[in-house]
Structure formats: C-alpha cells, structure tokens
Design an enzyme around this catalytic site. Structure first.
Site, PDB file in Angstrom:
ATOM      1  N   LYS A 115      -0.597  11.126   0.336  1.00  0.00           N
ATOM      2  CA  LYS A 115      -0.288  11.284   1.993  1.00  0.00           C
ATOM      3  C   LYS A 115       0.256  12.793   2.319  1.00  0.00           C
ATOM      4  O   LYS A 115       0.044  13.305   3.317  1.00  0.00           O
ATOM      5  CB  LYS A 115       1.073  10.148   2.249  1.00  0.00           C
ATOM      6  CG  LYS A 115       0.635   8.923   2.519  1.00  0.00           C
ATOM      7  CD  LYS A 115       1.295   8.053   3.479  1.00  0.00           C
ATOM      8  CE  LYS A 115       0.630   6.817   3.645  1.00  0.00           C
ATOM      9  NZ  LYS A 115       1.497   5.739   4.236  1.00  0.00           N
ATOM     10  N   LYS A 197      -9.423   1.984  -0.535  1.00  0.00           N
ATOM     11  CA  LYS A 197      -8.960   0.763  -0.045  1.00  0.00           C
ATOM     12  C   LYS A 197      -9.058   0.654   1.558  1.00  0.00           C
ATOM     13  O   LYS A 197      -9.283   1.821   2.219  1.00  0.00           O
ATOM     14  CB  LYS A 197      -7.471   0.441  -0.392  1.00  0.00           C
ATOM     15  CG  LYS A 197      -6.469   1.464   0.466  1.00  0.00           C
ATOM     16  CD  LYS A 197      -4.854   0.839   0.323  1.00  0.00           C
ATOM     17  CE  LYS A 197      -4.174   1.399   1.034  1.00  0.00           C
ATOM     18  NZ  LYS A 197      -2.810   0.899   1.376  1.00  0.00           N
ATOM     19  N   LYS A 200      -5.084   1.181   7.233  1.00  0.00           N
ATOM     20  CA  LYS A 200      -4.662   1.395   8.634  1.00  0.00           C
ATOM     21  C   LYS A 200      -4.989   2.537   9.062  1.00  0.00           C
ATOM     22  O   LYS A 200      -5.321   2.757  10.259  1.00  0.00           O
ATOM     23  CB  LYS A 200      -2.981   1.081   8.662  1.00  0.00           C
ATOM     24  CG  LYS A 200      -2.700  -0.178   9.123  1.00  0.00           C
ATOM     25  CD  LYS A 200      -1.159  -0.346   9.553  1.00  0.00           C
ATOM     26  CE  LYS A 200      -0.226  -1.108   8.718  1.00  0.00           C
ATOM     27  NZ  LYS A 200       0.613  -0.468   8.114  1.00  0.00           N
TER      28      LYS A 200
HETATM   29  P1  ATP Z   1      -1.111   3.089   5.722  1.00  0.00           P
HETATM   30  O1  ATP Z   1      -2.679   3.353   5.928  1.00  0.00           O
HETATM   31  O2  ATP Z   1      -0.267   3.451   6.940  1.00  0.00           O
HETATM   32  O3  ATP Z   1      -0.425   3.563   4.561  1.00  0.00           O
HETATM   33  P2  ATP Z   1      -1.756   0.294   4.625  1.00  0.00           P
HETATM   34  O4  ATP Z   1      -2.799  -0.211   5.346  1.00  0.00           O
HETATM   35  O5  ATP Z   1      -1.701   0.785   3.375  1.00  0.00           O
HETATM   36  O6  ATP Z   1      -1.018   1.552   5.714  1.00  0.00           O
HETATM   37  P3  ATP Z   1       1.193  -0.861   4.515  1.00  0.00           P
HETATM   38  O7  ATP Z   1       2.036  -1.145   5.396  1.00  0.00           O
HETATM   39  O8  ATP Z   1       1.401   0.395   3.827  1.00  0.00           O
HETATM   40  O9  ATP Z   1      -0.452  -0.736   4.743  1.00  0.00           O
HETATM   41  O10 ATP Z   1       1.115  -2.149   3.527  1.00  0.00           O
HETATM   42  C1  ATP Z   1       1.325  -3.196   3.642  1.00  0.00           C
HETATM   43  C2  ATP Z   1       0.897  -4.498   2.716  1.00  0.00           C
HETATM   44  O11 ATP Z   1      -0.721  -4.560   2.765  1.00  0.00           O
HETATM   45  C3  ATP Z   1       1.389  -4.086   1.399  1.00  0.00           C
HETATM   46  O12 ATP Z   1       1.787  -5.093   0.697  1.00  0.00           O
HETATM   47  C4  ATP Z   1      -0.053  -3.344   0.838  1.00  0.00           C
HETATM   48  O13 ATP Z   1      -0.065  -3.545  -0.502  1.00  0.00           O
HETATM   49  C5  ATP Z   1      -0.919  -4.315   1.603  1.00  0.00           C
HETATM   50  N1  ATP Z   1      -2.177  -3.839   1.666  1.00  0.00           N
HETATM   51  C6  ATP Z   1      -2.570  -2.510   2.385  1.00  0.00           C
HETATM   52  N2  ATP Z   1      -3.928  -2.246   2.266  1.00  0.00           N
HETATM   53  C7  ATP Z   1      -4.463  -3.370   1.554  1.00  0.00           C
HETATM   54  C8  ATP Z   1      -5.933  -3.338   1.128  1.00  0.00           C
HETATM   55  N3  ATP Z   1      -6.753  -2.645   1.531  1.00  0.00           N
HETATM   56  N4  ATP Z   1      -5.985  -4.571   0.359  1.00  0.00           N
HETATM   57  C9  ATP Z   1      -5.113  -5.491   0.040  1.00  0.00           C
HETATM   58  N5  ATP Z   1      -3.853  -5.192   0.274  1.00  0.00           N
HETATM   59  C10 ATP Z   1      -3.369  -4.200   1.109  1.00  0.00           C
END
Ligand code: ATP
Ligand code: LTN
Length: 334
Positions: A115, A197, A200
């Site tokens: 980040k 991965k 968001k």
């Molecule tokens: P950002 O991109 O804003 O960092 P993020 O998509 O990683 O957000 P978070 O709010 O940080 O989302 O994560 C919420 C939950 O979703 C966590 O338990 C995380 O491990 C899970 N998660 C996020 N992305 C994935 C993915 N691609 N596959 C499986 N689990 C995920």
C-alpha cells in the site's frame, strides 16, 4: 453471548465495491458459523481511513456493506453486526497494543509495503498501524477463530504475537486467535492477471467482479478474462488463469473441479467462460435483490447497528477495563 461457545470475529473494510473475492474468500463463509459460535461481524470503517476516502462515499459504502452482510446471510439475531467506530474501545486498545508493537515488525508487513507503493503520496501512520488496529479488533473479544482470506495471514500472525507478548508481560489476558481459512476460496485471482489477487482497489474494471455488477457486466468481464495458452479446461499449476476460473465456477455452482473438467472437455474456452459467468450470476442475483431491499430500509439497518454495537460494547468494555488495570492505569470511578 454463550460462554461455552468459541468466539469468531471478522471484518471487511467499506472501501467500495465488494468483490467476488471478498465474498468467496470471506463473507460467504461467515453465515454457516453462526450456530456453532458466538460471532461478531464488523464493518471496519476506521481501517478504511488509512487510504484517502471521499467522506460521503465512505458513509454510503458503509451502509451498503451492512445491508450486504445481511443479504449474505448474517443474521442479526444470531451475530453481533456492528460498525467498528461505534465501539470506541477498538481505538483505545489499539493505543495500548501500540506500546508493545515494534516498528520493525510493522515495517515488514507485506500489505504495508504494497500500500505504501500504491499510495506513495500518503504513507501515513495509520497505514503502518493498520495491523495493530486489526489485532485490537480481534483481541477485544477474545476471539479464538478469525475467518480471513490468505492475504491476511501475516496480520493474524501479528495479532497472535501481540496477544502472547501482552500475556507474557502482564499475565494471561487475551485468547491467542487462530485463522480460519477456507481453502478453495481463500485466494480468488484478478481476471486480468492471475498472479495477483482480485482486489477492491484494482483500477482495471475488467479485473474485478463486484457483487453489485449487473448481468451484462459480469458476462463481459468473464468473456474478457485472460486465459492460458492452450485451449484445455484443466486445473493445473501452469494454467493459473483457467484454474482461477475453474475455482470460481466450482465454488459458485457446487460442482467439483474434476466434474467441471469433464463437462467442459473439448468445448473450448468460450463456452466455459459463459458457464462461469452464469454460475456467478446465479449466486449474486438473489444477494443483490435482498441488498437493494435492505438499503431502502434505513430504520431497520440502524436498529441492527444499534443492537450490534451494544452487544459488542459490553464485551469490549470488560476487556479494556481489565487491560487498563493490568498495565497500571487507575480505573475511573463511575
Ligand atoms: P483493498 O483492495 O481495499 O485492500 P480487499 O479487496 O483486499 O480490499 P479487504 O476489505 O481488505 O478487501 O478484505 C476483506 C476480506 O476479504 C479479508 O478476509 C480478505 O482476506 C478477503 N479477500 C480479499 N480479497 C480476496 C481474494 N481475492 N480472494 C479471497 N479472499 C479475499
Ligand atoms: N484487514 C482485514 C480487515 C479486518 C479484519 C479485522 C479481518 C480488519 N480487522 C479483524 C478479520 C479480523 C482485511 O481483510 N483486509
């Protein structure tokens, strides 16, 4: 809350479109835990402030996420569903844990490094402190089990270290939490780059399926998904793109990967991609309808949040009082 049952805690940041990765890796796995455990499901709004947010959007996203939790099966009569900032003990415990967390260990965190690279103009203290706040979320409730995706293992490890360190220094106080990971959904990949991965915050629209995408968008994104060089629908290490799609298909349709491989043998990628899209639409559509209905019912959502915060606060207050006492702060006379 039942004292015999173990406690589960998890949360998602209200940082925008919730993805299929968030759903399959995290939220989907939460509702089946509600009968066996004391569950607390939180919208971690304080965490989202570690990257720049538009205030009005953050507020909107937060309420939409509350509705989405319920639409995904979180039952407020079984679980405490609440917003992190409503229970101020999270920020307070974070301060105490900050005094035993080392800069070196926070500086090493992969997410912090990622980040910092992505938001080079805003490497703020909160970003570095993010995992300590996450540890506070978990330790406040003595949660033993924390359902998370693979990307959060390092943060959970820190929560364990801090619990052990505090217990060692001040006597037994915190339960040492364990990650609860669901193998197949734990890492859903980007549709444009299967080595990354699905996230968001990805700026490439086509890489991410949002839980709020309409049918046409979902079909379009799967049609455009990158594939591997041959034309075989097979799960293999050297076929990360198709393996990701097979994984998504299997999780959404309930069909095993082996059966799906047989079903699509010799049929090429075109057919397969449409089937993946259909399986995702079938899962997402009812959630969207329910979420839309709930978002319109603000009074109901507010009543859920009020009750959730009260439930959470009762536990959090007790833990924090104990922590304050143990570290030597003089308790306030009430
Ligand atoms: P950002 O991109 O804003 O960092 P993020 O998509 O990683 O957000 P978070 O709010 O940080 O989302 O994560 C919420 C939950 O979703 C966590 O338990 C995380 O491990 C899970 N998660 C996020 N992305 C994935 C993915 N691609 N596959 C499986 N689990 C995920
Ligand atoms: N950092 C987590 C979100 C989160 C969380 C938590 C998850 C904040 N606090 C406590 C589990 C338990 C993420 O998924 N990015």
């Amino acid at each position: 809350m039942d004292n015999v049952k173990k406690t589960v805690f998890s949360g998602v940041q209200p940082t925008g479109r919730i993805t299929l990765g968030n759903y399959l890796g995290a939220i989907r796995n939460w509702s089946p835990l509600q009968d066996e455990y004391n569950c607390l499901y939180c919208i971690v709004d304080l965490h989202s402030l570690t990257v720049k947010q538009v205030p009005a959007e953050l507020r909107k996203n937060t309420m939409e996420l509350v509705a989405l939790y319920i639409a995904c099966g979180i039952d407020p009569s079984k679980s405490a569903l609440f917003i992190q900032s409503h229970v101020h003990e999270h920020a307070e415990l974070c301060w105490i844990l900050d005094t035993i967390a080392y800069i070196g260990e926070l500086n090493r965190m992969t997410q912090f490094k990622d980040k910092s690279r992505k938001h080079a103009d805003n490497i703020n203290m909160g970003l570095m402190n993010y995992p300590v706040l996450m540890a506070s979320d978990i330790l406040l409730y003595n949660a033993q089990l924390v359902p998370i995706g693979k990307d959060q293992t390092q943060h959970l490890e820190l929560a364990r270290d801090l619990a052990i360190r505090f217990n060692g220094r001040y006597s037994d106080t915190f339960a040492v939490p364990e990650a609860l990971m669901f193998k197949s959904g734990s890492s859903i990949k980007s549709l444009q780059d299967p080595s990354a991965k699905m996230s968001k915050s990805d700026t490439n629209e086509n890489a991410v399926v949002s839980l709020l995408d309409d049918k046409d968008a979902i079909v379009r994104k799967f049609k455009r998904a990158v594939t591997d060089c041959d034309t075989e629908v097979r799960f293999a290490e050297d076929k990360p793109a198709i393996s990701n799609l097979l994984n998504i298909y299997s999780l959404c349709s309930g069909e095993s990967i082996a059966d799906a491989e047989k079903r699509f043998a010799g049929r090429g990628y075109g057919d397969f991609k449409l089937a993946v899209a259909d399986s995702v639409i079938a899962v997402i559509e009812p959630i969207q309808a329910e979420q839309k209905r709930l978002v319109a019912d603000k009074a109901y959502l507010e009543s859920v949040l009020k009750q959730g915060a009260e439930q959470a606060e009762r536990i959090a207050r007790k833990t924090l009082d104990k922590v304050y006492r143990k570290v030597g702060l003089v308790g306030r006379i009430r």
